[in-house]
Design an enzyme around this catalytic site. Sequence first.
Site, PDB file in Angstrom:
ATOM      1  N   GLU A  81       0.794  -1.232   0.000  1.00 52.04           N
ATOM      2  CA  GLU A  81       0.000   0.000   0.000  1.00 52.04           C
ATOM      3  C   GLU A  81       0.826   1.282   0.000  1.00 52.04           C
ATOM      4  O   GLU A  81       0.728   2.096   0.935  1.00 52.04           O
ATOM      5  CB  GLU A  81      -0.965   0.004   1.196  1.00 52.04           C
ATOM      6  CG  GLU A  81      -1.948  -1.144   1.179  1.00 52.04           C
ATOM      7  CD  GLU A  81      -2.952  -1.093   2.336  1.00 52.04           C
ATOM      8  OE1 GLU A  81      -2.884  -0.181   3.174  1.00 52.04           O
ATOM      9  OE2 GLU A  81      -3.816  -1.983   2.392  1.00 52.04           O
ATOM     10  N   GLU A  92      -5.211  -8.592   0.622  1.00 50.77           N
ATOM     11  CA  GLU A  92      -5.826  -8.252   1.916  1.00 50.77           C
ATOM     12  C   GLU A  92      -7.312  -8.045   1.724  1.00 50.77           C
ATOM     13  O   GLU A  92      -7.738  -7.402   0.763  1.00 50.77           O
ATOM     14  CB  GLU A  92      -5.281  -6.934   2.505  1.00 50.77           C
ATOM     15  CG  GLU A  92      -3.996  -7.059   3.239  1.00 50.77           C
ATOM     16  CD  GLU A  92      -3.546  -5.730   3.856  1.00 50.77           C
ATOM     17  OE1 GLU A  92      -4.395  -4.906   4.261  1.00 50.77           O
ATOM     18  OE2 GLU A  92      -2.329  -5.534   3.918  1.00 50.77           O
TER      19      GLU A  92
HETATM   20  O1  IFM Z   1      -3.904  -3.029   9.208  1.00 51.33           O
HETATM   21  C1  IFM Z   1      -3.927  -2.514   7.924  1.00 51.33           C
HETATM   22  C2  IFM Z   1      -2.761  -3.046   7.120  1.00 51.33           C
HETATM   23  O2  IFM Z   1      -1.543  -2.783   7.729  1.00 51.33           O
HETATM   24  C3  IFM Z   1      -2.748  -2.419   5.750  1.00 51.33           C
HETATM   25  N1  IFM Z   1      -4.035  -2.559   5.092  1.00 51.33           N
HETATM   26  C4  IFM Z   1      -5.204  -2.186   5.853  1.00 51.33           C
HETATM   27  C5  IFM Z   1      -5.206  -2.879   7.204  1.00 51.33           C
HETATM   28  C6  IFM Z   1      -6.456  -2.475   7.997  1.00 51.33           C
HETATM   29  O3  IFM Z   1      -6.477  -1.102   8.205  1.00 51.33           O
END
Ligand code: IFM
Length: 442
Positions: free
Chosen positions: A162, A355
């Site tokens: 990200e 994710e």
């Molecule tokens: O916890 C975070 C992660 O580190 C990066 N993506 C989003 C998740 C939830 O906010």
Amino acid sequence: MATDAAASSAPLPRFPDGFLWGVSTSAHQIEGAADEREPSVWDVFSAGPGRIKDGSTAAVACDHVRRHREDVALLAGLGVDAYRFSVSWPRVASPGGLDFYDRLVDDLCAAGVRPVPTLFHWDLPARLDWRERDTAARFARYVSQVAGRLGDRVTKWITLNEPAEHTLLGHALGVHAPGERLLFDALPVAHHQLLAHGLAVRALRAAGARDIGIANSHGPTWPASREADDVAAADFYDTLLNRLFADPLLLGHYPAGLGELMPGDVEADLEIIAEPLDWYGINYYAPARVGAPQGDESDHGGVRIPAGMPFSLRGIEGYPVTDFGWPVVPEGLTELLTGFRDRYGDRLPPVVVTENGCSYEGLDDQDRIAYLDGHLRALHRALEAGVDVRGYFVWSLLDNWEWAEGYARRFGLVHVDRTTLERTPKASYAWLRGALREQRRG
Ligand code: IFM
């Protein structure tokens, strides 16, 4: 407010053979053992007053460095194919730091769980700064070091997590580390991370890696209305969140008007940034509702958008929300995946959802089960629509340190007691284990 969504009682549809099932974590959020590594920007940031909602730091987190064997056993018990974790650059830069990852990878392999390391998940060594071009070259050297040590057992790699959030929240708006409020002057931070990504791909290839991706966060951007100024604002936000971090990788150029704002020899850098990828990772949580600027500062779930931005963020009405207040919109995942395929066509390599997950309280987390069930069905609809999706990783294995929210948010399939650090699998852990068994039975 909790969602009133319920998991479907029908079994999940069948996913293709070889579909990769996994869970994700990141180093700073779970490892602890902060005194055994050099400080990261997050250590410095979280030590400042008022930065983290519960005043906590990740110095202990889930104490995973000491308890990783227990966590590997939880992964094996869950029956996932793969575990996405991140390697901490500050730990690797400290004496003996790579030894921990060496042991972790050995233990994962012994348990039959494929290690999938992410090489940067926001915990930059505190002595470094993404505004400096040299940080990208240093990153590539660190990546070579990690690949040299782990590459005999690790076959699947992720460069960055990200970079959009790290740029926007950390450097433009200042609500994440390192806490800079540079607004559009943060664009070089995006460019240098993308350059670091391209250099890392080259370093990994030089070390023999053949299965390389990135984990970029993306989401549909929905205009607040059909009015032209709302549509223009949503397009702009789409450019910032989606295109800025995908076009350079997949098309070899920045969206119109942005390349001129980047530092250095941008054309030469883009050749590096666009190094071909074996797959493209997408982190999905929710769409954004975007409208024309409303003239004053706005608060969007704790993120203050200053006046003067060419957009405003609005609430998403009509959907249940998680305990974090994030809307639960499974069809946004179908829209995102089909939209990416339509936008990038054959320039888009196979996709992995790196994710997806939600924050809810409680051990009997039926809301999380409904969330995962709904999003997996949405993903399957994208497969049926012809999108080449090869895997899905739940965020997250453990309740962990959720950045500026501290320990208040619980994203785990496994509960972690904040006093004893005892791990207790939640109902969602058992549900996922059952769903994976069903998939394997065919
Ligand atoms: O916890 C975070 C992660 O580190 C990066 N993506 C989003 C998740 C939830 O906010």
